[in-house]
Design a protein around this motif. Sequence first.
Motif, PDB file in Angstrom:
ATOM      1  N   VAL A 201     -31.640  53.966  66.086  1.00  0.00           N
ATOM      2  CA  VAL A 201     -30.882  52.755  65.788  1.00  0.00           C
ATOM      3  C   VAL A 201     -29.776  53.097  64.807  1.00  0.00           C
ATOM      4  CG1 VAL A 201     -30.985  50.361  64.994  1.00  0.00           C
ATOM      5  CG2 VAL A 201     -33.035  51.419  65.966  1.00  0.00           C
ATOM      6  N   VAL A 202     -28.584  52.572  65.054  1.00  0.00           N
ATOM      7  CA  VAL A 202     -27.502  52.580  64.075  1.00  0.00           C
ATOM      8  C   VAL A 202     -27.036  51.146  63.890  1.00  0.00           C
ATOM      9  CG1 VAL A 202     -25.143  53.308  63.543  1.00  0.00           C
ATOM     10  CG2 VAL A 202     -26.747  54.931  64.584  1.00  0.00           C
ATOM     11  N   ALA A 203     -27.021  50.680  62.659  1.00  0.00           N
ATOM     12  CA  ALA A 203     -26.575  49.312  62.360  1.00  0.00           C
ATOM     13  C   ALA A 203     -25.407  49.372  61.388  1.00  0.00           C
ATOM     14  CB  ALA A 203     -27.717  48.491  61.769  1.00  0.00           C
ATOM     15  N   ASN A 204     -24.426  48.479  61.622  1.00  0.00           N
ATOM     16  CA  ASN A 204     -23.233  48.470  60.787  1.00  0.00           C
ATOM     17  C   ASN A 204     -22.810  47.031  60.546  1.00  0.00           C
ATOM     18  OD1 ASN A 204     -20.964  49.391  59.391  1.00  0.00           O
ATOM     19  ND2 ASN A 204     -19.698  49.392  61.244  1.00  0.00           N
ATOM     20  N   ILE A 205     -22.508  46.696  59.306  1.00  0.00           N
ATOM     21  CA  ILE A 205     -22.070  45.349  58.952  1.00  0.00           C
ATOM     22  C   ILE A 205     -20.572  45.371  58.666  1.00  0.00           C
ATOM     23  CG2 ILE A 205     -22.590  45.600  56.484  1.00  0.00           C
ATOM     24  CD1 ILE A 205     -23.368  42.455  58.494  1.00  0.00           C
ATOM     25  N   ASP A 206     -19.836  44.465  59.287  1.00  0.00           N
ATOM     26  CA  ASP A 206     -18.405  44.348  59.024  1.00  0.00           C
ATOM     27  C   ASP A 206     -18.216  43.615  57.701  1.00  0.00           C
ATOM     28  OD1 ASP A 206     -15.671  43.171  59.008  1.00  0.00           O
ATOM     29  OD2 ASP A 206     -15.565  44.022  61.036  1.00  0.00           O
ATOM     30  N   LEU A 207     -17.613  44.288  56.719  1.00  0.00           N
ATOM     31  CA  LEU A 207     -17.517  43.729  55.378  1.00  0.00           C
ATOM     32  C   LEU A 207     -16.588  42.531  55.307  1.00  0.00           C
ATOM     33  CD1 LEU A 207     -17.434  47.004  53.242  1.00  0.00           C
ATOM     34  CD2 LEU A 207     -19.397  45.591  53.859  1.00  0.00           C
TER      35      LEU A 207
END
Length: 776
Positions: A201-207
């Motif tokens: 899993v790779v998770a990324n939050i758009d700041l």
Amino acid sequence: MSGRFFGTAITRVEDARLLTGKGHYVDDIELPDMLHAAFVRASFAHGRIRNIDTSDALAMPGVAAIYTMADFADIAQGSMPPMAPHPLLKTPITYHPLADAEVRHVGEAIAIVLADNRAHAEDAAAAVMLDVEYLPAVSDAVLAREASSPKVHSQHASNVIATMKASFGDCAGVFAKAHHVLTEHFDIHRGGCHAMECRGVVANIDLQTDALTISTSSQSPYMVRRHLATYLQRDENTIRVLTPDVGGGFGPKANVYAEEFAVAIAAIKSRRPVKWIEDRQEHFVATTQQRGQVWALDVAFDNDGRMRAIRGHCIHDNGAYAPYGLILPATALASFPGPYALDALDLSVDVVLTNLVPTSPVRGACRPNVAFLLERLADRIARHLNIDRQDVRRRSFVRADQMPYTTGMKARDGSPISYDSGDYVAALDLVLDKIEATSFEARRAEARKRGKLRGLGIASCVEDTGLGPFEGASVRVTPAGKVIIATGASSQGQGHRTAFAQIAADALGVELEDVTVETADTAKFPLGISTIASRIAVTAGSSVQLAAHKVRAKAITFASHQLEVGEHDLELEGGAVRVKGIPEMKVKLSEIARVLAGNTGMTLPGDMEPDLAATAYFNSNALTFAYGANACEVEVDPETGDISVVRYVVVHDCGKLINPLIVDGQIRGGVVHGIGNALFERMIYDEEGQPLTTTYGDYFLPMASEMPQIEVHHIETPSPRNPIGVKGAGEGGTIPAAACVISAVEDALGPKGPFIPLHPVSPQQVVQWLEAMPVE
């Protein structure tokens, strides 16, 4: 259905990229400022967490953060939503993203460590100190069923979470009148998934927007989005889930996992991208497993071997949680009566919790279990009556003239299960012919001269495929004349891009290289279900067909206006709509797409809707049933007990073949999986729930050296239940394979050998059986 491409054994368009190292998997994703995750996992099967001390670990090099479930409380709390709710489960029995207070199996995630690289994260995870109150554990489902057994969930009064029943006909009456009744007990041992690629899993939050993007090696990206959005109380539009290339799924990657939630929440908390890649040891203790069942069955039959009725009971090992609801035991019940036309059936399944890794579908989803039971019973009847095994089957099969055949069982939605088409006797006849069964005794005698025991095994199966409710697809022709297919159906190596391109290329008269297929990205297609249950060829393939024909009709309507000819005089070929018999009188698809893309102030011809595109959802309202017959020959070394599969022949009917090369690959891979189930794969635990098989030094998988040449023959009986006449093929190789191999092993040991009611079979067991046999 047929065409230039449909039905042709075309080399997969995916292969060149994958075989030259240009695949793009979750672990290939690299993002700026990304953190790497490692989980603190339980080394005990059952315990209550009193304290988690992260102070020393936080001070270690490269560590950015360590989170426990308590640290997630400001974002989300409680257990995860059930992936497959069931009315018998009054309260969900699902994981928390991280263990809340009570740990229930070795490998359960307790905390997540984020660091600048995986090595630093793992070092810190090992330094986290746990204060645990150890609780009694139970690893045997038969013992766990007893009222006095330790409770897997301390708050539950029983480990039996559901009792499921299925019946039809007058079972008591049939048994009362039966010429013969036999009782047998079966033990089907637990095994794992073991795809080439572990989970990731790779998770990324758009700041800026707070949008969450998750890349996951999943069979169910839309389910991940749906359940994560529910858990986080977010709108689904704020979460994008996509699957890059996935190196095998086999069912366990269809689950929505705690790690997917934990990594996503860790990215939200840390405001940085987070990557977690499951290592192989984690796979043994954290990815769902399957097959753990114990059955007691009675079978009623006539003097000629005709099976009349089956009754009995199953104890189903569900592991410590029910993340997949009751789909697995429900599938076991629904898989009866297989290819057999029984007069009556009466079965019950106790779904039991144990302090082990949860179970969920693995290639076949309990259908191999049921095929094993039914085929072993058929062999047992033949043995009891001293008649040929094939005669029991011929006299008991559903006949071709009975199709469509209503079995008496119910589907998940409560509708009657009805087989759509097929000829089970013809499949058995063909497989016996292809393996040259009439000359088998000569091969047995030759093997005996070499000191080997040779046996012939047979098995048949039926597989429900095309599970609803739907999959969808959009087909669009670009102004450059290229065709773009988008679908929610994820792929784990099945060749979806090739098969979908073949369907669309035929419908639109273009070449395969002009078609691009985009799959499993929630930002590119709005809805999807899951790549499970051999359903995608039926559901998504039919959707591509429907959408492509809508585009075809639109292009013909446009060309009719443009060329001033009737629609019936037009055809699509060479990337253009042209007048039949006058190929130079044509309009290219690219030109149609450019016009329908719109120009300021210009009206569209005939009040047509913009864009040369269409979307379709095929609603699969009735299952399609693939079927097949297998035959194999094994040789047993009486000195060592070693079993070698020396011949294997498959006859299979999955309706119309989109691509025979792909189907053959699916079936051969499935057979290998089934041989592994029969002879190698065994997940062993001690009484305290500690796994004893956690490496490939002690958990055996079949290798190329153990595999015979697998010969595949097809019968094509089109299904009337979808527009392309197909049935699923992804699991048909596995479903009868264990039954076929064990049948052959039993035949090799001879009439004085034991009836074999279990798998896998080990060399040690074979030697013990041979030593116990009476000396002639």
